[in-house]
Structure formats: structure tokens, C-alpha cells
Design an enzyme around this catalytic site. Structure first.
Site, PDB file in Angstrom:
ATOM      1  N   CYS A  91      28.775 -48.275  21.993  1.00  0.00           N
ATOM      2  CA  CYS A  91      29.284 -48.163  23.362  1.00  0.00           C
ATOM      3  C   CYS A  91      29.468 -49.510  24.051  1.00  0.00           C
ATOM      4  O   CYS A  91      30.168 -49.599  25.059  1.00  0.00           O
ATOM      5  CB  CYS A  91      28.353 -47.288  24.193  1.00  0.00           C
ATOM      6  SG  CYS A  91      28.165 -45.609  23.561  1.00  0.00           S
ATOM      7  N   HIS A 358      34.276 -41.979  29.212  1.00  0.00           N
ATOM      8  CA  HIS A 358      33.706 -43.102  28.446  1.00  0.00           C
ATOM      9  C   HIS A 358      34.468 -43.263  27.134  1.00  0.00           C
ATOM     10  O   HIS A 358      34.075 -42.698  26.114  1.00  0.00           O
ATOM     11  CB  HIS A 358      32.230 -42.798  28.215  1.00  0.00           C
ATOM     12  CG  HIS A 358      31.488 -43.751  27.332  1.00  0.00           C
ATOM     13  ND1 HIS A 358      31.876 -45.062  27.117  1.00  0.00           N
ATOM     14  CD2 HIS A 358      30.343 -43.570  26.611  1.00  0.00           C
ATOM     15  CE1 HIS A 358      31.003 -45.646  26.302  1.00  0.00           C
ATOM     16  NE2 HIS A 358      30.076 -44.755  25.980  1.00  0.00           N
ATOM     17  N   CYS A 388      24.157 -49.165  28.033  1.00  0.00           N
ATOM     18  CA  CYS A 388      23.241 -48.778  26.964  1.00  0.00           C
ATOM     19  C   CYS A 388      24.064 -48.630  25.685  1.00  0.00           C
ATOM     20  O   CYS A 388      25.280 -48.436  25.735  1.00  0.00           O
ATOM     21  CB  CYS A 388      22.526 -47.475  27.295  1.00  0.00           C
ATOM     22  SG  CYS A 388      23.616 -46.055  27.548  1.00  0.00           S
TER      23      CYS A 388
END
Length: 402
Positions: A91, A358, A388
Site C-alpha cells: 500500500c 484506495h 500503513c
């Protein structure tokens, strides 16, 4: 050390990451090329001066494999001398790409770089790369690895966040994103996606739901309860955290980040190239940081990475005016704010991934671009972007307006 400046940042709108999403018919290479072309045209850029493009992409299979950074450059018609490399830090990939480019410039090894990320989650589904972190039983058992949704519920349980806490945060994300769109706060950097005929496909983030409320979200069932209890993942997590009697499953589709398609890129370089090409620095990258964290709870990396970035910059948390924290799950930014004693008024003031989605490899670059625009809009000085990262990591970047 040479200063690394951000000259510009652009992104596509985020399209729903399913077959009925607006961007489903657009390949990732074309999403990326869309932003690259805009970056070139907005800055009247002679692309022969760009030395490299570092692009984050998580699921590097099928259309997103084979160094999509270089494929995107070729699709956009950039000079053939421009190199391209694709990076994967899950991510954090989009921000990792920016940080790597900044460090190249700071070290005096390059003058002008492009960095960002891309992900088409509708065409290349998450997990289709067969990651060992997800599918290797030996890895899972030896390191107590659980799906991220279980980790998010573990955080909420461990730190005492209620379902209401999470749903109120999620509602605020949608309300802020809706208000930001209505106020035109994203217009400066949004690059509408068009087809080969020049017809508009998408010019806004597709998943914002302005009518969301805690009451509506309260009707949704937890997404990870069956997985945790019947799939055995709760038991794995509790082996690492035996002090917790039972994991409360509180996250669901409405207080977790949406699956979307999108791309974002930034133009980064030094003062010399700025003068040569008449580029106007908008911000300076003050520091970058990456940390590893305990891999079962996994999603608590933003706070320690933020602290590390602050130490490297010689700054205190009070020196930061605005924060962009990826809303992978509602518990993540809530934990970040609590850990660093930060007001929600400073964090994700235009909403976040719960409302807008996302797009794995692109999100970090989108956060930094949004942060840059909002600092300029409010006349603030400094900002931090942080995410994160799967497997137990965190990444952070501090920028300062010029």
C-alpha cells in the site's frame, strides 16, 4: 545535500474497482499515461530531461506486469531516453516511489524525476499475483500472518474503539470528501480520464456517498467475522496477543477503504533543473522514513514512521500543520491520531480512502498531491503523508511549501 523540490502533482479520479466501474475499460498503462501526459503538458516539459520514472504498482501481473512504468512512458509518447522502474511496497508503493525519487535528487545523482503509482483493481484483482504473504501456509503460520481486515479488528479491540467510533469516522470521511468536491478543492490536480476518441469517461471520484450516516453504516454486517472465526484467523492472531480474550469484528465495507482504479504522478527535481526548464518549485521534501512493525497487527506503522520522519527533519509533531493518513480501515487513522495526540481537524480534511477508495499502488502519490494542494489552499507551511503497509510496515514523507 541537494534539495528535492516538487514541481507538480496530478492524479486521475478514482473509479469503482469492479466491472461496472467507470474506468474498467481503461488499462492501467493508459491510466498512467493519462497522468504522465498531463504532467508534461501542464509544465511545457521537454521529456528528454526526465532521467527516470519510478512508479508504484502492487499487483504486477497481466496488464500491470512487465515494468508498467516504462510501458506508461511509451504509451504517453515520452522521449525514449527516459528510463522507468516499477516498485512494490504494497500500500505504500506510490509514496515509496516518490521517496526514492527524492533521495536520488537529494544525493545529487539525478536532476529531474517522475514518481507516482498506478493500480487497476477492476482489471487486475487484488491478490491475483499469488503473494506469499497471503497464500503461503508456512509463511502464515510461522509469522502469525492474518488478513488485513483481521488486523484492523485486532487494533480496534486492543485499543478499545467501538463500532460507533469507526462508523462516525467513516461518515466524516464521506462528508469531507463531498464538501471538498463541491468546493472544487481537487480540481487543481484532477486529470479527467477520456477514451481514445477524446470522450469523457470520468472526472470525479466515483465512490463518494454524501448521504452516508452512522445509522446507515450501523446496518452493515462485519466483513471479517466469518473469516476470523470459521477460517481460524482469530486464533492465529490471539496466539500473538493472548491477553485479548476475543477479537471484536467491527470493520465492514462502509468503514474500510474502497477498491478502486486510479493513477497519480509527481514531478521532482533540483534547483538547477528548475531554473533551466522554468519550473516553479511548489514544495520541498524535508524528510522520508520507512519502518517495520509487528506483522500480525500489521497496520500500526503510520505513527512510528511519522516519528522517524520527524526525527530526521529535526521537527516536532507540533511543527506539522496538516496530515494525510491512508484510511485503509477506520481504526488506522484513529490509532494514529491517538498515538500522536493529533486533532482530527488536522487529518484528512478533504476525506480519505474510506470515501474515495484506495488504488493500492497509487494511493501514496495521491495523498501527497492532495496534501500539497491543501497546504497551498489554506496557506499552511508543512504537511505529512503516511500509510500503513501489509506485512507490518509504515511509510511517511514530510513536505514544506516553498
Amino acid at each position: 545535500m541537494t534539495d528535492a523540490f516538487i514541481f507538480d502533482a496530478v492524479r486521475t479520479p478514482r473509479g469503482k474497482g469492479k466491472k461496472d466501474g467507470a474506468l474498467h475499460n481503461i488499462k492501467a498503462s493508459h491510466l498512467l499515461a493519462n497522468t504522465l501526459t498531463a504532467l508534461r503538458d501542464r509544465n511545457n516539459l521537454d521529456t528528454s530531461y526526465v532521467e527516470d520514472a519510478i512508479i508504484g504498482c502492487v499487483t504486477q501481473v497481466k496488464e500491470q506486469s512487465g515494468d508498467i512504468a516504462k510501458v506508461g512512458l511509451m504509451t504517453a509518447g515520452f522521449d525514449e531516453n527516459v528510463a522507468g522502474v516499477t516498485v512494490n511496497r504494497f500500500c505504500g508503493s506510490g509514496l515509496e516511489a516518490i521517496n526514492q525519487a527524492a533521495v536520488y535528487v537529494m544525493a545529487g545523482q539525478t536532476d529531474l524525476m517522475i514518481a507516482g503509482g498506478v493500480e487497476s483493481m477492476s482489471r487486475v484483482p487484488m491478490g491475483s499475483d499469488g503473494s506469499a504473504l497471503l497464500y503461503d501456509p508456512e509463511m502464515v503460520m510461522d509469522s502469525y500472518i492474518v488478513p488485513q481486515g483481521i488486523s484492523a479488528d485486532l487494533i480496534a479491540t486492543k485499543y478499545g474503539y467501538s463500532r460507533k467510533d469507526l462508523d462516525i469516522f467513516a461518515t466524516t470521511s464521506h462528508q469531507r470528501a463531498d464538501a471538498a468536491w463541491k468546493d472544487g478543492r481537487f480540481h487543481k490536480s484532477i486529470v479527467p480520464v477520456k477514451d481514445i476518441n477524446g470522450d469523457l469517461i470520468l472526472d470525479h471520484d466515483e465512490m463518494v456517498r454524501p448521504n452516508t450516516s452512522p445509522e446507515i453504516l450501523g446496518q452493515l454486517n462485519p466483513s471479517f467475522e466469518i473469516m476470523g472465526q470459521m477460517g481460524g484467523f482469530d486464533g492465529i492472531a490471539l496466539q500473538r496477543y493472548p491477553e485479548i480474550e476475543q477479537i471484536k469484528h467491527l470493520h465492514h465495507a462502509g468503514n474500510s477503504s474502497g477498491i478502486v482504479d486510479g493513477a497519480a504522478v509527481t514531478l521532482i527535481g533540483n534547483k538547477m533543473i528548475a531554473d533551466k526548464l522554468n519550473l516553479k518549485p511548489r514544495a520541498r521534501i524535508r524528510s522520508v522514513a520507512i519502518v517495520g512493525t509487528e506483522p500480525t497487527i500489521m497496520l500500526v506503522g503510520p505513527a512510528p514512521s511519522a516519528k522517524k520522519a520527524l526525527r530526521k527533519a529535526g521537527m516536532e509533531i507540533s511543527d506539522i500543520d496538516l496530515f494525510e493518513v491512508n484510511e485503509a480501515f477506520a481504526a488506522v487513522p484513529i490509532r494514529f491520531m491517538e498515538d500522536l495526540n493529533i486533532s482530527h481537524h488536522q487529518v484528512n480534511v478533504n476525506g480519505g480512502a474510506i470515501a474515495m477508495g484506495h488504488p493500492l499502488g497509487a494511493t501514496g502519490a495521491m495523498l501527497l498531491g492532495t496534501l500539497l494542494d491543501e497546504l497551498e489552499r489554506q496557506g499552511k507551511a508543512t504537511g505529512m503523508a503516511t500509510l500503513c503497509i501489509g506485512g507490518g510496515m509504515g511509510i511517511a514523507t514530510i513536505i514544506e511549501l516553498v
